[in-house]
Design a protein around this motif. Structure first.
Motif, PDB file in Angstrom:
ATOM      1  N   SER A 216      35.227   5.501  47.271  1.00 51.67           N
ATOM      2  CA  SER A 216      35.257   6.848  47.846  1.00 51.67           C
ATOM      3  C   SER A 216      36.351   7.697  47.194  1.00 51.67           C
ATOM      4  CB  SER A 216      35.491   6.788  49.355  1.00 51.67           C
ATOM      5  OG  SER A 216      34.479   6.045  49.990  1.00 51.67           O
ATOM      6  N   ALA A 217      37.550   7.121  47.098  1.00 51.85           N
ATOM      7  CA  ALA A 217      38.678   7.859  46.512  1.00 51.85           C
ATOM      8  C   ALA A 217      38.413   8.183  45.049  1.00 51.85           C
ATOM      9  CB  ALA A 217      39.958   7.033  46.646  1.00 51.85           C
ATOM     10  N   GLY A 218      37.887   7.198  44.303  1.00 52.09           N
ATOM     11  CA  GLY A 218      37.625   7.403  42.883  1.00 52.09           C
ATOM     12  C   GLY A 218      36.588   8.477  42.637  1.00 52.09           C
ATOM     13  N   VAL A 219      35.509   8.459  43.420  1.00 52.44           N
ATOM     14  CA  VAL A 219      34.426   9.438  43.248  1.00 52.44           C
ATOM     15  C   VAL A 219      34.931  10.853  43.507  1.00 52.44           C
ATOM     16  CG1 VAL A 219      32.247  10.266  44.217  1.00 52.44           C
ATOM     17  CG2 VAL A 219      32.566   7.835  43.797  1.00 52.44           C
ATOM     18  N   ILE A 220      35.639  11.044  44.614  1.00 52.28           N
ATOM     19  CA  ILE A 220      36.098  12.391  44.977  1.00 52.28           C
ATOM     20  C   ILE A 220      37.133  12.912  43.982  1.00 52.28           C
ATOM     21  CG2 ILE A 220      37.363  13.716  46.719  1.00 52.28           C
ATOM     22  CD1 ILE A 220      35.995  11.911  48.827  1.00 52.28           C
ATOM     23  N   CYS A 221      38.082  12.063  43.597  1.00 55.93           N
ATOM     24  CA  CYS A 221      39.117  12.499  42.647  1.00 55.93           C
ATOM     25  C   CYS A 221      38.510  12.825  41.281  1.00 55.93           C
ATOM     26  CB  CYS A 221      40.185  11.426  42.500  1.00 55.93           C
ATOM     27  SG  CYS A 221      41.229  11.212  43.953  1.00 55.93           S
ATOM     28  N   ALA A 222      37.640  11.923  40.776  1.00 50.93           N
ATOM     29  CA  ALA A 222      37.084  12.116  39.434  1.00 50.93           C
ATOM     30  C   ALA A 222      36.148  13.309  39.388  1.00 50.93           C
ATOM     31  CB  ALA A 222      36.351  10.848  38.989  1.00 50.93           C
TER      32      ALA A 222
ATOM     33  N   HIS B 170      44.857   2.297  47.210  1.00 47.37           N
ATOM     34  CA  HIS B 170      43.410   2.501  47.209  1.00 47.37           C
ATOM     35  C   HIS B 170      43.030   3.566  46.176  1.00 47.37           C
ATOM     36  CE1 HIS B 170      43.498   0.957  51.559  1.00 47.37           C
ATOM     37  NE2 HIS B 170      42.743   0.104  50.897  1.00 47.37           N
ATOM     38  N   VAL B 171      43.813   4.636  46.135  1.00 45.52           N
ATOM     39  CA  VAL B 171      43.512   5.747  45.235  1.00 45.52           C
ATOM     40  C   VAL B 171      43.676   5.307  43.784  1.00 45.52           C
ATOM     41  CG1 VAL B 171      44.063   8.130  44.627  1.00 45.52           C
ATOM     42  CG2 VAL B 171      44.246   7.382  47.001  1.00 45.52           C
ATOM     43  N   TYR B 172      44.783   4.648  43.473  1.00 36.84           N
ATOM     44  CA  TYR B 172      45.032   4.204  42.087  1.00 36.84           C
ATOM     45  C   TYR B 172      43.944   3.245  41.601  1.00 36.84           C
ATOM     46  CZ  TYR B 172      49.752   6.222  41.719  1.00 36.84           C
ATOM     47  OH  TYR B 172      50.817   7.080  41.632  1.00 36.84           O
ATOM     48  N   ARG B 173      43.591   2.285  42.458  1.00 31.27           N
ATOM     49  CA  ARG B 173      42.549   1.323  42.054  1.00 31.27           C
ATOM     50  C   ARG B 173      41.190   2.010  41.915  1.00 31.27           C
ATOM     51  NH1 ARG B 173      45.404  -1.778  45.822  1.00 31.27           N
ATOM     52  NH2 ARG B 173      43.844  -1.403  47.453  1.00 31.27           N
ATOM     53  N   GLY B 174      40.939   2.993  42.761  1.00 29.07           N
ATOM     54  CA  GLY B 174      39.648   3.661  42.745  1.00 29.07           C
ATOM     55  C   GLY B 174      39.405   4.498  41.506  1.00 29.07           C
ATOM     56  N   ILE B 175      40.471   5.084  40.946  1.00 30.66           N
ATOM     57  CA  ILE B 175      40.259   6.004  39.816  1.00 30.66           C
ATOM     58  C   ILE B 175      40.187   5.295  38.458  1.00 30.66           C
ATOM     59  CG2 ILE B 175      41.185   8.038  40.951  1.00 30.66           C
ATOM     60  CD1 ILE B 175      43.315   6.230  38.393  1.00 30.66           C
ATOM     61  N   LEU B 176      40.598   4.034  38.386  1.00 32.04           N
ATOM     62  CA  LEU B 176      40.649   3.351  37.089  1.00 32.04           C
ATOM     63  C   LEU B 176      39.297   3.330  36.360  1.00 32.04           C
ATOM     64  CD1 LEU B 176      43.098   0.361  37.762  1.00 32.04           C
ATOM     65  CD2 LEU B 176      43.511   2.450  36.444  1.00 32.04           C
ATOM     66  N   PRO B 177      38.174   2.988  37.024  1.00 26.20           N
ATOM     67  CA  PRO B 177      36.889   3.022  36.304  1.00 26.20           C
ATOM     68  C   PRO B 177      36.534   4.427  35.803  1.00 26.20           C
ATOM     69  CG  PRO B 177      36.663   1.838  38.378  1.00 26.20           C
ATOM     70  CD  PRO B 177      37.991   2.509  38.405  1.00 26.20           C
ATOM     71  N   PHE B 178      36.949   5.444  36.540  1.00 19.01           N
ATOM     72  CA  PHE B 178      36.602   6.809  36.167  1.00 19.01           C
ATOM     73  C   PHE B 178      37.465   7.315  35.005  1.00 19.01           C
ATOM     74  CE2 PHE B 178      35.036   6.236  40.435  1.00 19.01           C
ATOM     75  CZ  PHE B 178      33.760   6.780  40.356  1.00 19.01           C
ATOM     76  N   VAL B 179      38.703   6.828  34.921  1.00 12.86           N
ATOM     77  CA  VAL B 179      39.514   7.133  33.741  1.00 12.86           C
ATOM     78  C   VAL B 179      38.852   6.533  32.501  1.00 12.86           C
ATOM     79  CG1 VAL B 179      41.740   6.751  32.602  1.00 12.86           C
ATOM     80  CG2 VAL B 179      41.668   7.321  35.035  1.00 12.86           C
ATOM     81  N   PHE B 180      38.363   5.299  32.634  1.00 10.71           N
ATOM     82  CA  PHE B 180      37.641   4.660  31.525  1.00 10.71           C
ATOM     83  C   PHE B 180      36.410   5.486  31.149  1.00 10.71           C
ATOM     84  CE2 PHE B 180      34.124   1.921  30.150  1.00 10.71           C
ATOM     85  CZ  PHE B 180      34.676   1.388  28.994  1.00 10.71           C
TER      86      PHE B 180
END
Length: 448
Positions: A144-150, A411-421
């Motif tokens: 959830s965090a990764g999707v919204i941030c990215a 949670h936020v840091y772990r969530g965004i890692l795939p999206f940074v890639f």
């Protein structure tokens, strides 16, 4: 003192000052003042004249008038709740798919990006709107965090983008005019959006626990015809605004500044039509526009001071000699420049990175005979990662500030890692396929 020593000392001083947490605009100006005085033998009047001329030149730049107008457009749209209605309709349309609500977030953020151009507005709006729905449907917190941030960071890339206006104003080149940059950014922005969409769809189909679909009972409440009507009703207003702004620019009918004024007026009309307009809304939008514009312009002034002093003391030549004179393949030099921008993005605001690096890197890119528009778009896509990369990614803190109780920064840091890639993957695709960048500018404005 030699230019080489001055170059290293100036950048080292900037990094040290930033780590102490001083405001970035004033830090850039202060470092520029110190090293400008050292370079010119403590001639205060001469340095003052140079700074005054640079500031006056900035304020005369007609293109930069688009910045407060696009910001006002974003503020009015944020308060007219256009994104709320679109998310609610896509919640029904896509919610039945595995990862469907995450897909809805990506679609809404893509549309919202094309109407606001401000990352903070997208991330905060979707954080408040979508996070409770995602939690209710038991989406993994990291996902959830990764999707919204990215997806929220698409606002800095998909036009109309404040970053493109700043970049075009910095270079002053025909090839990298704001119109060309807007046209060039459309396909890269959609490419990144598509990569996010595909990742969520594939990952959630492999492991449905990451993003379970809504129940069949909930999905069956709406007929196909009603879903279509809901989607059209919520999609037509923002799409009409996008067409009004981007269509007039790409058709050559209006300059970006004129289109920004049209967009601000269109956003006002949408707020009135949606019955969200009031004098309080106008007052809040105007105040937010004023404060954001002041922040951007102070960064512009401080960054201009820094780059002017840096170039006048020979720092640009030092960097160019190191990179070009190294004998490395020109594409290796390009990768080094991109790596520098990526690392700087972990610690420094995108505007400051642009203001510091563009005056240095653009001449090097021209010397190496890279297409200036392609190079510029690589820079801009690269800078989008600065909102996501720890430790100082702004999107991460925007989301954490509005996230419900239970979300940690971990949670936020772990969530965004795939999206940074995925952003780096998108950058690599643009590197190997330059036509993704150049196709639309050539189609609308002819070969550069």
């Amino acid at each position: 003192m030699s230019p080489e020593i001055m170059t290293v000392a100036m950048f080292a001083s900037l990094i040290v000052a930033i780590t102490f947490g001083h405001p970035l605009a004033y830090t850039l100006a202060a470092v520029a003042t110190l090293f400008g005085l050292i370079d010119n033998g403590w001639n205060v009047p001469a340095l003052f004249d140079m700074f005054a001329n640079n500031t006056y030149g900035l304020m005369e730049n007609y293109v930069l008038v688009a910045i407060p107008l696009f910001i006002l457009m974003a503020q009015l749209l944020d308060r007219s709740k256009v994104s709320d209605e679109l998310f609610e309709s896509l919640y029904v349309v896509l919610g039945g798919l595995k990862g469907g609500l995450g897909l809805a977030v990506v679609v809404v953020c893509t549309v919202f990006a094309a109407t606001t151009g401000i990352v903070g507005a997208s991330v905060v709006a979707m954080g408040l709107l979508a996070t409770p729905a995602l939690m209710k449907k038991n989406y993994q917190m990291e996902m959830s965090a990764g999707v919204i941030c990215a997806a929220g960071t698409l606002g800095i890339l998909i036009p109309p983008s404040i970053m493109m206006v700043v970049y075009g104003g910095l270079t002053g080149m025909k090839e990298t005019s704001v119109g060309n940059l807007f046209a060039a950014a459309i396909l890269p922005g959609l490419l990144l959006s598509g990569l996010y969409f595909a990742y969520i769809l594939i990952r959630c189909n492999i492991n449905p626990k990451l993003g379970p679909p809504i129940s069949k009972e909930e999905a069956s409440k709406y007929s196909t015809a009603k879903k279509i009507m809901m989607t059209l009703k919520s999609l037509i207003p923002p799409m009409a605004l996008i067409l009004a702004v981007m269509g007039t620019i790409l058709a050559g009918v209006a300059t970006p500044t004129e289109a920004a004024a049209l967009g601000a007026f269109g956003a006002l009309i949408l707020a009135v039509v949606s019955r969200k307009f009031s004098w309080q809304v106008m007052k809040e939008s105007a105040y937010a526009t004023m404060s954001t514009t002041a922040m951007v312009m102070m960064l512009f002034v401080g960054g201009k001071f820094f780059s002017t002093v840096f170039l006048s003391m020979g720092g640009g030549d030092v960097v160019a000699d190191v990179l070009i004179g190294s004998g490395l393949n020109r594409y290796v030099v390009l990768i080094i420049m991109m790596a520098i921008v990526f690392v700087m993005g972990m610690f420094i605001d995108w505007a400051a990175i642009l203001l510091v690096t563009v005056p240095i890197f653009m001449p090097i890119a021209m010397e190496l005979e890279f297409n200036p528009l392609w190079f510029s778009m690589l820079m801009c896509v690269n800078l989008q990662t600065s909102f996501l990369t720890p430790p100082f990614g702004y999107a991460l803190f925007y989301f954490k500030g509005v996230a419900p109780e239970g979300y940690t920064i971990g949670h936020v840091y772990r969530g965004i890692l795939p999206f940074v890639f995925l952003q780096v993957l998108g950058l690599a695709i643009l590197f190997f396929f330059p036509s993704i960048v150049t196709y639309l500018p050539e189609l609308f404005f002819g070969p550069s």
